[in-house]
Design an enzyme around this catalytic site. Structure first.
Site, PDB file in Angstrom:
ATOM      1  N   LYS A 251       0.822  -1.207   0.000  1.00  0.00           N
ATOM      2  CA  LYS A 251       0.000   0.000   0.000  1.00  0.00           C
ATOM      3  C   LYS A 251       0.863   1.266   0.000  1.00  0.00           C
ATOM      4  O   LYS A 251       2.032   1.263   0.390  1.00  0.00           O
ATOM      5  CB  LYS A 251      -0.932   0.002   1.237  1.00  0.00           C
ATOM      6  CG  LYS A 251      -2.066  -1.037   1.189  1.00  0.00           C
ATOM      7  CD  LYS A 251      -3.221  -0.542   0.339  1.00  0.00           C
ATOM      8  CE  LYS A 251      -4.335  -1.571   0.204  1.00  0.00           C
ATOM      9  NZ  LYS A 251      -5.237  -1.585   1.361  1.00  0.00           N
TER      10      LYS A 251
ATOM     11  N   ARG B  33      -4.312 -10.298   3.605  1.00  0.00           N
ATOM     12  CA  ARG B  33      -4.625 -10.254   2.174  1.00  0.00           C
ATOM     13  C   ARG B  33      -3.400  -9.677   1.471  1.00  0.00           C
ATOM     14  O   ARG B  33      -3.043  -8.512   1.683  1.00  0.00           O
ATOM     15  CB  ARG B  33      -5.865  -9.384   1.929  1.00  0.00           C
ATOM     16  CG  ARG B  33      -6.305  -9.340   0.461  1.00  0.00           C
ATOM     17  CD  ARG B  33      -7.567  -8.488   0.304  1.00  0.00           C
ATOM     18  NE  ARG B  33      -8.022  -8.464  -1.083  1.00  0.00           N
ATOM     19  CZ  ARG B  33      -7.602  -7.603  -2.008  1.00  0.00           C
ATOM     20  NH1 ARG B  33      -6.692  -6.675  -1.675  1.00  0.00           N
ATOM     21  NH2 ARG B  33      -8.069  -7.647  -3.236  1.00  0.00           N
TER      22      ARG B  33
END
Length: 273
Positions: A221, A255
């Site tokens: 991210k 995830r």
């Protein structure tokens, strides 16, 4: 702490891995990488062999400012992939990453076992009723607005308290409809500033107040690579650091794009317990 996937009980008291399979041309890290069946199946087999319990198939990019796609386009991207994976690897546990009830319904009909919804039902008022009828596990994520508007919706009175309130309302609505297996995802990067993402990770253990399994989606991210002045391609080491922190604070599912490294995080942190 278990969820029922196609009659198989998955024990989440030992953390599990969800491998990301984006079949979109514009996802922030792997968009466009899986354009043919050979590449898709190779990636699925790699992730499952490295330790992924679930494969999360998504046909709608939820990165900020991503282009909108029609329901038909999303179905055309997702359903053939699910069917192909299960035709070749029938034991694969597939999650469908969608906020649309029609896509969720067709994906489960095609053999997926779980729905992963970035909007927790807010972007499709039929979603919760659909999940209740399908009787499958449901991942509900915290987000405000939609992928095009979420960057402007970052004003909170108290970030974690507001997220917990959001989940309490969503959980109550889901339970009232009879949805049994719920998983929460606090939504790193969704309607949150860089500083708020760090606050959320710092206080991640407070999410355990919901008494539900928690998914952590930190893989590559921007909160990692922007802090390091690098790129998503260079964010694996940072992802490993953050996955380790999330596991220590109570994450039940990671995830990720990189399964092998995530499994190493789980294996090592489990030794601490």
């Amino acid at each position: 702490m278990t969820i029922n996937c196609k009659g198989k009980l998955i024990d989440l008291s030992t953390p599990k891995i969800m491998g990301i399979l984006n079949v979109t041309p514009d996802s922030f890290y792997d968009g466009g990488n899986y354009k043919n069946t050979m590449a898709i199946m190779s990636q699925v087999k790699t992730m499952t062999s490295q330790g992924a319990t679930f494969i999360d198939v998504g046909g709608y990019s939820s990165r900020p400012d991503a282009d909108d796609v029609s329901v038909d386009e999303e179905l055309q991207r997702v359903i053939p992939i699910i069917e192909m994976i299960l035709n070749e690897c029938p034991d694969t546990l597939i999650s469908v990453d969608t906020f649309r009830s029609q896509v969720a319904q067709q994906a489960i009909k095609s053999g997926a076992c779980m729905v992963n919804d970035i909007s927790a039902g807010h972007l499709d008022e039929e979603m919760l009723k659909t999940i209740a009828n399908l009787n499958v596990p449901y991942i509900m994520m915290h987000m405000r607005g939609n992928p095009k508007t979420m960057k402007s919706l970052t004003n909170y009175d108290d970030l974690v308290a507001d997220i917990l309130f959001y989940f309490s309302e969503r959980i109550a609505k889901a339970r009232a409809l009879g949805i049994v297996d719920l998983i929460i995802d606090p939504g790193f990067g969704f309607a949150k500033t860089l500083e708020q993402n760090y606050e959320l990770l710092n206080k991640f253990e407070l999410l355990r107040m919901t008494d539900l399994p928690i998914l952590a989606g930190l893989s590559r991210k921007s909160m990692i690579y922007k802090t390091l002045n690098s790129s998503s391609e260079e964010a694996l080491n940072g992802t490993t650091v953050f996955n380790t922190i999330a596991l220590q604070k109570g994450a039940n599912i990671l995830r990720v794009h990189d399964v092998k490294e995530a499994l190493e995080c789980i294996t090592l942190t489990q030794q601490l317990h």
